[in-house]
Scaffold this motif. Structure first.
Motif: not given
Length: 141
Positions: A123-126, A66-70, A130-134, A57-62
Motif C-alpha cells: 500500500q505504501k509503495a510508490q 522483497i525479490a529480484l523481479r527482473d 512492482y508487487y506480487q498480488n494475492a 528490478a526489485v519488487g515487493l512480495t506478497r
C-alpha cells in the motif's frame, strides 16, 4: 526521513489490522534495541534499493519480503550487490516481524504481523514499483 516515516506508518497501520483482544494488547510501536537496530539497517538499505524498486528490478512480495523481479534490469556488474541487498533486507524483515511479536510476548503473532506488513508495504509503495498480488503475479503500482 521518508523511510523512517514509512516504517512508522507501517507499524501504526499494523496496529489497525489487529482486531479484538490482540489489538487491545499489542504494542506495535514498541521500540526495543533489537527493533531499532533492524529499522536503522532497513532505512539505510532502502536508500540503496530505491533505484531498483523504481526500475522494476526489485519488487515487493506478497509474503512481506522483497525479490529480484527482473534480473535484466540490473547491470551485470551490480547483480551480486543487488542479490546481497535483497538477502540482507529479507533477513531483517523476518527478524523485525519476529522481534515485534516477541517484544509483545506473543511470538505466535509473527505470521499475522508478517501478513499485515506485506499488505502495508504494498500500500505504501510508490507508483511504478512492482508487487506480487494475492495470486503471486507481479503487478505494477
Amino acid at each position: 526521513m521518508k523511510t523512517a516515516m514509512w516504517l512508522r506508518m507501517g507499524l501504526i497501520a499494523l496496529a489497525l489490522e489487529f482486531s479484538g483482544q490482540a489489538l487491545a494488547q499489542a504494542n506495535l510501536e514498541i521500540n526495543t534495541p533489537a527493533i531499532a537496530g533492524l529499522q536503522s539497517g532497513m532505512q539505510q538499505r532502502h536508500l540503496q534499493l530505491a533505484g531498483f524498486y523504481a526500475s522494476g528490478a526489485v519488487g515487493l512480495t506478497r509474503d512481506g519480503s522483497i525479490a529480484l523481479r527482473d534480473a535484466n534490469a540490473v547491470p551485470l556488474p551490480q547483480r551480486q550487490q543487488v542479490n546481497s541487498l535483497i538477502a540482507a533486507e529479507n533477513q531483517d524483515r523476518a527478524a523485525l516481524y519476529r522481534e515485534i511479536a516477541r517484544a509483545n510476548g506473543k511470538p505466535e503473532w509473527e505470521s499475522d504481523i508478517r501478513a499485515t506488513f506485506a499488505q502495508r508495504w504494498i500500500q505504501k509503495a510508490q507508483p511504478g514499483w512492482y508487487y506480487q498480488n494475492a495470486g503471486g503475479v507481479w503487478t505494477r503500482k
